[in-house]
Scaffold this motif. Sequence first.
Motif, PDB file in Angstrom:
ATOM      1  N   CYS A  17       0.857  -1.179   0.000  1.00 16.25           N
ATOM      2  CA  CYS A  17       0.000   0.000   0.000  1.00 16.25           C
ATOM      3  C   CYS A  17       0.897   1.234   0.000  1.00 16.25           C
ATOM      4  O   CYS A  17       2.048   1.181   0.429  1.00 16.25           O
ATOM      5  N   THR A  18       0.341   2.335  -0.425  1.00 15.55           N
ATOM      6  CA  THR A  18       1.019   3.622  -0.317  1.00 15.55           C
ATOM      7  C   THR A  18       0.145   4.519   0.553  1.00 15.55           C
ATOM      8  O   THR A  18      -1.060   4.645   0.306  1.00 15.55           O
ATOM      9  N   VAL A  19       0.764   5.105   1.555  1.00 12.34           N
ATOM     10  CA  VAL A  19       0.071   6.033   2.447  1.00 12.34           C
ATOM     11  C   VAL A  19       0.657   7.415   2.176  1.00 12.34           C
ATOM     12  O   VAL A  19       1.834   7.655   2.420  1.00 12.34           O
ATOM     13  N   THR A  20      -0.177   8.291   1.642  1.00 12.41           N
ATOM     14  CA  THR A  20       0.252   9.641   1.293  1.00 12.41           C
ATOM     15  C   THR A  20      -0.273  10.595   2.355  1.00 12.41           C
ATOM     16  O   THR A  20      -1.476  10.634   2.622  1.00 12.41           O
ATOM     17  N   VAL A  21       0.639  11.343   2.943  1.00 12.51           N
ATOM     18  CA  VAL A  21       0.291  12.264   4.023  1.00 12.51           C
ATOM     19  C   VAL A  21       0.515  13.688   3.526  1.00 12.51           C
ATOM     20  O   VAL A  21       1.619  14.034   3.101  1.00 12.51           O
ATOM     21  N   CYS A  22      -0.521  14.493   3.559  1.00 14.30           N
ATOM     22  CA  CYS A  22      -0.403  15.881   3.125  1.00 14.30           C
ATOM     23  C   CYS A  22       0.345  16.676   4.191  1.00 14.30           C
ATOM     24  O   CYS A  22       0.060  16.568   5.376  1.00 14.30           O
ATOM     25  N   ARG A  23       1.293  17.449   3.729  1.00 11.10           N
ATOM     26  CA  ARG A  23       2.059  18.319   4.623  1.00 11.10           C
ATOM     27  C   ARG A  23       2.306  19.646   3.926  1.00 11.10           C
ATOM     28  O   ARG A  23       3.404  20.150   3.871  1.00 11.10           O
ATOM     29  N   GLY A  24       1.242  20.219   3.364  1.00 11.96           N
ATOM     30  CA  GLY A  24       1.382  21.430   2.575  1.00 11.96           C
ATOM     31  C   GLY A  24       0.957  22.678   3.314  1.00 11.96           C
ATOM     32  O   GLY A  24       1.249  22.865   4.482  1.00 11.96           O
ATOM     33  N   CYS A  25       0.202  23.488   2.631  1.00 18.81           N
ATOM     34  CA  CYS A  25      -0.117  24.821   3.140  1.00 18.81           C
ATOM     35  C   CYS A  25      -0.990  24.781   4.391  1.00 18.81           C
ATOM     36  O   CYS A  25      -0.915  25.686   5.213  1.00 18.81           O
ATOM     37  N   CYS A  26      -1.809  23.772   4.553  1.00 16.31           N
ATOM     38  CA  CYS A  26      -2.713  23.708   5.711  1.00 16.31           C
ATOM     39  C   CYS A  26      -2.453  22.477   6.570  1.00 16.31           C
ATOM     40  O   CYS A  26      -2.445  22.563   7.796  1.00 16.31           O
ATOM     41  N   CYS A  27      -2.268  21.346   5.941  1.00 17.62           N
ATOM     42  CA  CYS A  27      -1.998  20.115   6.682  1.00 17.62           C
ATOM     43  C   CYS A  27      -0.575  20.171   7.243  1.00 17.62           C
ATOM     44  O   CYS A  27       0.347  20.617   6.569  1.00 17.62           O
ATOM     45  N   GLY A  28      -0.422  19.722   8.456  1.00 16.67           N
ATOM     46  CA  GLY A  28       0.914  19.677   9.038  1.00 16.67           C
ATOM     47  C   GLY A  28       1.439  21.029   9.458  1.00 16.67           C
ATOM     48  O   GLY A  28       2.639  21.206   9.619  1.00 16.67           O
ATOM     49  N   THR A  29       0.538  21.997   9.618  1.00 13.01           N
ATOM     50  CA  THR A  29       0.971  23.344   9.995  1.00 13.01           C
ATOM     51  C   THR A  29       0.207  23.820  11.225  1.00 13.01           C
ATOM     52  O   THR A  29      -0.662  23.126  11.746  1.00 13.01           O
ATOM     53  N   ASP A  30       0.495  25.038  11.624  1.00 14.56           N
ATOM     54  CA  ASP A  30      -0.181  25.631  12.775  1.00 14.56           C
ATOM     55  C   ASP A  30      -1.661  25.894  12.515  1.00 14.56           C
ATOM     56  O   ASP A  30      -2.394  26.245  13.439  1.00 14.56           O
ATOM     57  N   LYS A  31      -2.115  25.757  11.275  1.00 14.51           N
ATOM     58  CA  LYS A  31      -3.539  25.930  10.979  1.00 14.51           C
ATOM     59  C   LYS A  31      -4.367  24.915  11.762  1.00 14.51           C
ATOM     60  O   LYS A  31      -5.516  25.168  12.093  1.00 14.51           O
ATOM     61  N   VAL A  32      -3.770  23.753  12.028  1.00 11.07           N
ATOM     62  CA  VAL A  32      -4.426  22.728  12.830  1.00 11.07           C
ATOM     63  C   VAL A  32      -3.658  22.658  14.157  1.00 11.07           C
ATOM     64  O   VAL A  32      -2.733  21.865  14.297  1.00 11.07           O
ATOM     65  N   PRO A  33      -4.020  23.507  15.123  1.00 16.97           N
ATOM     66  CA  PRO A  33      -3.264  23.557  16.376  1.00 16.97           C
ATOM     67  C   PRO A  33      -3.518  22.337  17.256  1.00 16.97           C
ATOM     68  O   PRO A  33      -4.522  21.640  17.109  1.00 16.97           O
ATOM     69  N   GLY A  34      -2.590  22.105  18.145  1.00 13.07           N
ATOM     70  CA  GLY A  34      -2.754  21.025  19.112  1.00 13.07           C
ATOM     71  C   GLY A  34      -2.402  19.652  18.579  1.00 13.07           C
ATOM     72  O   GLY A  34      -2.610  18.656  19.256  1.00 13.07           O
ATOM     73  N   VAL A  35      -1.895  19.577  17.365  1.00 13.04           N
ATOM     74  CA  VAL A  35      -1.512  18.305  16.769  1.00 13.04           C
ATOM     75  C   VAL A  35       0.000  18.308  16.579  1.00 13.04           C
ATOM     76  O   VAL A  35       0.554  19.267  16.044  1.00 13.04           O
ATOM     77  N   ASP A  36       0.644  17.246  17.033  1.00 10.61           N
ATOM     78  CA  ASP A  36       2.079  17.107  16.795  1.00 10.61           C
ATOM     79  C   ASP A  36       2.239  16.470  15.421  1.00 10.61           C
ATOM     80  O   ASP A  36       2.264  15.251  15.274  1.00 10.61           O
ATOM     81  N   HIS A  37       2.317  17.310  14.404  1.00 10.68           N
ATOM     82  CA  HIS A  37       2.346  16.847  13.014  1.00 10.68           C
ATOM     83  C   HIS A  37       3.582  16.009  12.714  1.00 10.68           C
ATOM     84  O   HIS A  37       3.494  14.991  12.013  1.00 10.68           O
ATOM     85  N   ALA A  38       4.712  16.414  13.249  1.00  6.38           N
ATOM     86  CA  ALA A  38       5.946  15.648  13.030  1.00  6.38           C
ATOM     87  C   ALA A  38       5.832  14.267  13.655  1.00  6.38           C
ATOM     88  O   ALA A  38       6.245  13.268  13.056  1.00  6.38           O
ATOM     89  N   ALA A  39       5.254  14.192  14.840  1.00  8.46           N
ATOM     90  CA  ALA A  39       5.095  12.899  15.506  1.00  8.46           C
ATOM     91  C   ALA A  39       4.118  12.004  14.746  1.00  8.46           C
ATOM     92  O   ALA A  39       4.310  10.785  14.670  1.00  8.46           O
ATOM     93  N   VAL A  51       5.564  -2.458   5.903  1.00  8.03           N
ATOM     94  CA  VAL A  51       4.411  -3.006   5.178  1.00  8.03           C
ATOM     95  C   VAL A  51       3.792  -2.032   4.173  1.00  8.03           C
ATOM     96  O   VAL A  51       2.888  -2.410   3.437  1.00  8.03           O
ATOM     97  N   ALA A  52       4.252  -0.798   4.167  1.00 13.66           N
ATOM     98  CA  ALA A  52       3.680   0.194   3.251  1.00 13.66           C
ATOM     99  C   ALA A  52       4.708   1.270   2.954  1.00 13.66           C
ATOM    100  O   ALA A  52       5.630   1.493   3.731  1.00 13.66           O
ATOM    101  N   GLN A  53       4.509   1.914   1.833  1.00 12.86           N
ATOM    102  CA  GLN A  53       5.312   3.090   1.522  1.00 12.86           C
ATOM    103  C   GLN A  53       4.574   4.282   2.103  1.00 12.86           C
ATOM    104  O   GLN A  53       3.399   4.506   1.799  1.00 12.86           O
ATOM    105  N   VAL A  54       5.245   5.038   2.963  1.00 10.80           N
ATOM    106  CA  VAL A  54       4.663   6.245   3.547  1.00 10.80           C
ATOM    107  C   VAL A  54       5.407   7.427   2.953  1.00 10.80           C
ATOM    108  O   VAL A  54       6.634   7.484   3.001  1.00 10.80           O
TER     109      VAL A  54
END
Length: 134
Positions: A17-39, A51-54
């Motif tokens: 499987c391939t798991v694609t994680v958005c980390r652009g202008c909104c995802c993975g940024t301070d726009k979504v506070p309280g989430v440890d995006h790096a973690a 078991v997958a390509q991330v």
Amino acid sequence: MSRRKAPARAAAPQPQCTVTVCRGCCCGTDKVPGVDHAAQLAMLKAELGAVAQVRAVNCLDACEQANVVVVQPSPAGRAAGGRPVWLGLVNDPDATADITAWVRAGGPGLAEPPDILDLYAFAPSRRVRRAVED
């Protein structure tokens, strides 16, 4: 004639499987506070690396759903009818754990996702969908 045995060949890795994680202008940024995006990304890579390509990408253009994760089926999953699943608002460690468990079980086409993931599933526009799935 030599009696030495030929070296054992490693089995070819199975497509995953391939798991694609958005980390652009909104995802993975301070726009979504309280989430440890790096973690979150590190956990997906650590738990699924065997078991997958991330992969992290710049922007999936579904900003209103930040954080977005797309789970694409393996070739076997696609042959069994699996299609990419878009998950939005993945801002909770439990949601990330549910995604991890599902992918470890086989992902789209091979394993039923936990029912709770139905709350995160969404359908992106065709234009956005084509950009990721091609």
